[in-house]
Design an enzyme around this catalytic site. Sequence first.
Site, PDB file in Angstrom:
ATOM      1  N   ASP A  38       0.909  -1.321   0.025  1.00 13.93           N
ATOM      2  CA  ASP A  38      -0.078  -0.187  -0.016  1.00 13.93           C
ATOM      3  C   ASP A  38       0.742   1.222   0.007  1.00 13.93           C
ATOM      4  OD1 ASP A  38      -2.437  -1.085  -0.116  1.00 13.93           O
ATOM      5  OD2 ASP A  38      -2.720  -1.121   2.186  1.00 13.93           O
ATOM      6  N   SER A  83     -13.091  -2.260  -7.852  1.00 11.24           N
ATOM      7  CA  SER A  83     -12.337  -2.377  -6.634  1.00 11.24           C
ATOM      8  C   SER A  83     -12.838  -0.936  -6.053  1.00 11.24           C
ATOM      9  CB  SER A  83     -10.805  -2.420  -7.076  1.00 11.24           C
ATOM     10  OG  SER A  83     -10.181  -2.202  -6.111  1.00 11.24           O
ATOM     11  N   LEU A  84     -12.069  -0.648  -4.849  1.00  9.78           N
ATOM     12  CA  LEU A  84     -12.337   0.671  -4.118  1.00  9.78           C
ATOM     13  C   LEU A  84     -11.195   1.543  -4.137  1.00  9.78           C
ATOM     14  CD1 LEU A  84     -14.305  -0.653  -0.996  1.00  9.78           C
ATOM     15  CD2 LEU A  84     -15.298   0.712  -3.106  1.00  9.78           C
ATOM     16  N   LYS A 116     -13.986  -3.413   6.528  1.00  6.48           N
ATOM     17  CA  LYS A 116     -13.342  -3.754   5.400  1.00  6.48           C
ATOM     18  C   LYS A 116     -12.700  -5.366   5.615  1.00  6.48           C
ATOM     19  CE  LYS A 116     -10.675  -2.549   1.202  1.00  6.48           C
ATOM     20  NZ  LYS A 116      -9.714  -3.513   1.197  1.00  6.48           N
ATOM     21  N   ARG A 137     -12.890 -12.826  -8.334  1.00  5.10           N
ATOM     22  CA  ARG A 137     -13.013 -11.361  -8.933  1.00  5.10           C
ATOM     23  C   ARG A 137     -12.088 -11.523 -10.214  1.00  5.10           C
ATOM     24  NH1 ARG A 137     -11.249  -6.038  -6.320  1.00  5.10           N
ATOM     25  NH2 ARG A 137      -9.287  -6.879  -6.285  1.00  5.10           N
ATOM     26  N   GLU A 171     -17.165 -11.343   0.860  1.00  6.42           N
ATOM     27  CA  GLU A 171     -15.801 -11.613   1.223  1.00  6.42           C
ATOM     28  C   GLU A 171     -15.710 -13.073   1.751  1.00  6.42           C
ATOM     29  OE1 GLU A 171     -13.896  -9.169   0.063  1.00  6.42           O
ATOM     30  OE2 GLU A 171     -12.054  -9.337   1.189  1.00  6.42           O
ATOM     31  N   LYS A 308      -8.741   3.456   4.802  1.00  6.23           N
ATOM     32  CA  LYS A 308      -7.757   2.203   5.419  1.00  6.23           C
ATOM     33  C   LYS A 308      -7.158   2.670   6.827  1.00  6.23           C
ATOM     34  CE  LYS A 308      -6.540  -0.925   2.391  1.00  6.23           C
ATOM     35  NZ  LYS A 308      -5.424  -1.012   1.486  1.00  6.23           N
ATOM     36  N   CYS A 402      37.273   5.371  17.261  1.00  3.37           N
ATOM     37  CA  CYS A 402      36.071   5.752  18.347  1.00  3.37           C
ATOM     38  C   CYS A 402      35.624   7.104  18.149  1.00  3.37           C
ATOM     39  CB  CYS A 402      36.243   5.469  19.712  1.00  3.37           C
ATOM     40  SG  CYS A 402      34.956   5.803  20.879  1.00  3.37           S
ATOM     41  N   CYS A 418      34.657   0.496  21.492  1.00  3.06           N
ATOM     42  CA  CYS A 418      35.689   1.638  21.381  1.00  3.06           C
ATOM     43  C   CYS A 418      37.002   0.704  22.269  1.00  3.06           C
ATOM     44  CB  CYS A 418      35.619   2.823  22.099  1.00  3.06           C
ATOM     45  SG  CYS A 418      34.361   3.866  21.090  1.00  3.06           S
TER      46      CYS A 418
HETATM   47  S1  IVH Z   1     -17.781  -3.137  -1.126  1.00  6.23           S
HETATM   48  C1  IVH Z   1     -16.776  -1.706  -5.875  1.00  6.23           C
HETATM   49  N1  IVH Z   1     -17.559  -3.882   1.369  1.00  6.23           N
HETATM   50  O1  IVH Z   1     -12.361  -4.768  -0.591  1.00  6.23           O
HETATM   51  C2  IVH Z   1     -16.360  -2.909  -4.615  1.00  6.23           C
HETATM   52  N2  IVH Z   1     -15.689  -4.230  -0.105  1.00  6.23           N
HETATM   53  O2  IVH Z   1     -11.075  -2.845  -3.016  1.00  6.23           O
HETATM   54  C3  IVH Z   1     -17.373  -2.914  -3.693  1.00  6.23           C
HETATM   55  N3  IVH Z   1     -14.150  -5.727   0.869  1.00  6.23           N
HETATM   56  O3  IVH Z   1     -12.767  -5.926  -3.516  1.00  6.23           O
HETATM   57  C4  IVH Z   1     -16.747  -3.390  -2.431  1.00  6.23           C
HETATM   58  N4  IVH Z   1     -14.835  -5.852   2.846  1.00  6.23           N
HETATM   59  O4  IVH Z   1     -13.086  -7.470  -1.534  1.00  6.23           O
HETATM   60  C5  IVH Z   1     -16.937  -3.685   0.141  1.00  6.23           C
HETATM   61  N5  IVH Z   1     -17.481  -4.455   3.530  1.00  6.23           N
HETATM   62  C6  IVH Z   1     -16.962  -4.381   2.405  1.00  6.23           C
HETATM   63  C7  IVH Z   1     -15.827  -5.080   2.045  1.00  6.23           C
HETATM   64  C8  IVH Z   1     -15.225  -4.920   0.690  1.00  6.23           C
HETATM   65  C9  IVH Z   1     -13.821  -6.089   2.054  1.00  6.23           C
HETATM   66  C10 IVH Z   1     -12.836  -5.807  -0.104  1.00  6.23           C
HETATM   67  C11 IVH Z   1     -13.835  -6.269  -1.520  1.00  6.23           C
HETATM   68  C12 IVH Z   1     -13.189  -5.475  -2.346  1.00  6.23           C
HETATM   69  C13 IVH Z   1     -12.110  -4.615  -1.911  1.00  6.23           C
HETATM   70  C14 IVH Z   1     -12.132  -3.182  -2.320  1.00  6.23           C
END
Ligand code: IVH
Length: 663
Positions: A38, A83-84, A116, A137, A171, A308, A402, A418
Amino acid sequence: MSKFEEKRKIEKLKEVIKYHRDLYHTYDKQEISDSALDALKKELVDLEKKYPEFITNDSPTQRVGGEPLKDFKKVNRESAMLSLNDVFSRDDFNDWIKRAESYLNKKIEGYYVELKMDGLAVELIYKKGVLVQGATRGDGKEGEDVTENLKTIESIPLKLKKKVDIVVRGEVFLSKKEFIKINNTQEKLGKKIYANPRNVAAGSVRQLDSKITASRRLSFFAYGMINSLTKNHKEEHKFLKSLGFLVEPNNLEVKNVEDVFKFRDRWEKEREKLNYEVDGVVVRVNDNNLFDKLGVVGKAPRGAVAYKFSPKEAITQVLDVRVQVGRTGVLTPVAVLKPVGLHGVTISHATLHNYDEIKRLGLKIGDTVIISRAGDVIPKIIKVLPEMRSGNEKEFKMPTKCPIGGSMVIKSGALYKCSDVKASLAEFLKHFVSRKTFDIRGLGRKNVVRFLKEGLIKDAADIFLLSKNDMAKLAGFGELSASNIVEEIKEKKEIDLPKFILSLGILHVGEETSYLLSKNIKTKKIMNPVYVMESIVNLSMEDLQSINDIGPVVAESIFEWWRDNNNLDFIKKLDKVGVAVKDVNVASQKLKGKTFVLTGTLSFMSRDEIKDIIRGLGGNLSSVVSSKTDYVVAGESPGSKYNKARDLSVIILNEEEFKKMIL
Ligand code: IVH
């Protein structure tokens, strides 16, 4: 860095990130942690923000996931699994909202906040309430058909409570308890130990043999569905529950940004209590209508973001390696880092312990490194990224002489020392008996060094064990002076807390810092040194860095000093020989929060006495006049500070006025 160098850095970052992402997404393997990856991504995003002209289509910031594995049947989906975008700070988060609101031209009210989950995203397709397909995915559009494997997960319903056609996303994860169990078994069997639960979850889902998947007790939380008919995300979760899915139970609808921050900060602190790994919170615009209107940009929806948690690891650069000489003459290499934020504090140094550690890491000056700070331990360099080298890095060599006293440096085991160990100890002893610390003036700097050379003392604590007889053995020591010294030492066993802290010779800790520190720890009227030790050891790096006027470098130095066993043994010895520490118990806080600067010759008391009085009444001292100065006390023939005070309209007190103020 020049633009050219930054362009080269972008290229390097792209290569390195791509390599680690491929390992991770395609092979479920990891050489560096998520937070390190990250941190690399964040550096790339920042550089690409600065130079958008360098963004290329193949940049890892522009794409999702990984390539599907060759062995599974492929699943092509119409509605890509997105993805987010990640945000790491309140500012970034506020920017996200601003962008979304300006896109909608409307204020957003109401968010849905979720934990998350750190697992593997999957999509489940149900026809008339029956699970017909489950897929990973993959790259978003094309995933792998892992239906048989997913069917082994108990929390994935094979049949829903309603006969609906629905596509659910969520997930798959492994609980911490199961992860520990699996690793224990692996260890017993002499097999490889897994790095984290997510890797096991991903590896287990992408197994060609479903029996293996079944043997790992995986779990599943649903977090959304496509083509939802509910009015908001909260309702969507309710609906998913009514069908028989599990959703993360701490998810919440919140009204405003403050509540989002509260939720995130709470779970950043409490994440350890959960039985599964979470690495941040997902914040989503609750209203599904608005969410849909916001649409998608690149790989991510505009209406949601991953906020994050602060990473436990960060990436930075080693600017230099310096050598510190300890009281006992041991040389410790210390990496000077480009300051970087890590878990709420700024890190600018990392101890390298000894030369072997530098060799083990393969570290060169100028290297890009991963640093980590787990809980309340000293930040460490855990990995060098040689792929990030530009060619200008330099080898580090231990000095041959030293830095204190100039004696030869000798190697003893893993340590460099030393050869004249006493030179550095002598420096320390002189400081220890000086006026600003234990103030054993009668003993004096010369004598203390002589006692060391003649073997009467081995460290500063031994001073308090000196007897008349010991001294009488030395040539030229009269009985009278010996008994005077013993008397004085006895008297000086009691010391004010700030002076005690100063006496320890902690790097970067001078009079003012000692005083600030003494005001910020738990105290009692009379303490033994171990009590002080416990109070200071109790301060986290966050606590230290939050003390006004203590910067990161000083905070790190204090933090490290109190975590070195040699130093702690020294404190215990001071305790044993009967040193007693007095709190500067400020009877009156008359000057609380006021900052004073002294200038000119003060006649009614010595400077040190005046300083003690100011501090004793809760005031602070500074050596420079600035707009933050409250009073300048000016004696005879004041210096430039007087003029500066006048220019800045700071109140100037003569000695009489100052006396009245403190009476
Ligand atoms: S919403 C548009 N909710 O985080 C994607 N994602 O990069 C909508 N993830 O690929 C995802 N917990 O695998 C969402 N409560 C949660 C999540 C979650 C884990 C993961 C998911 C996604 C990644 C985001």
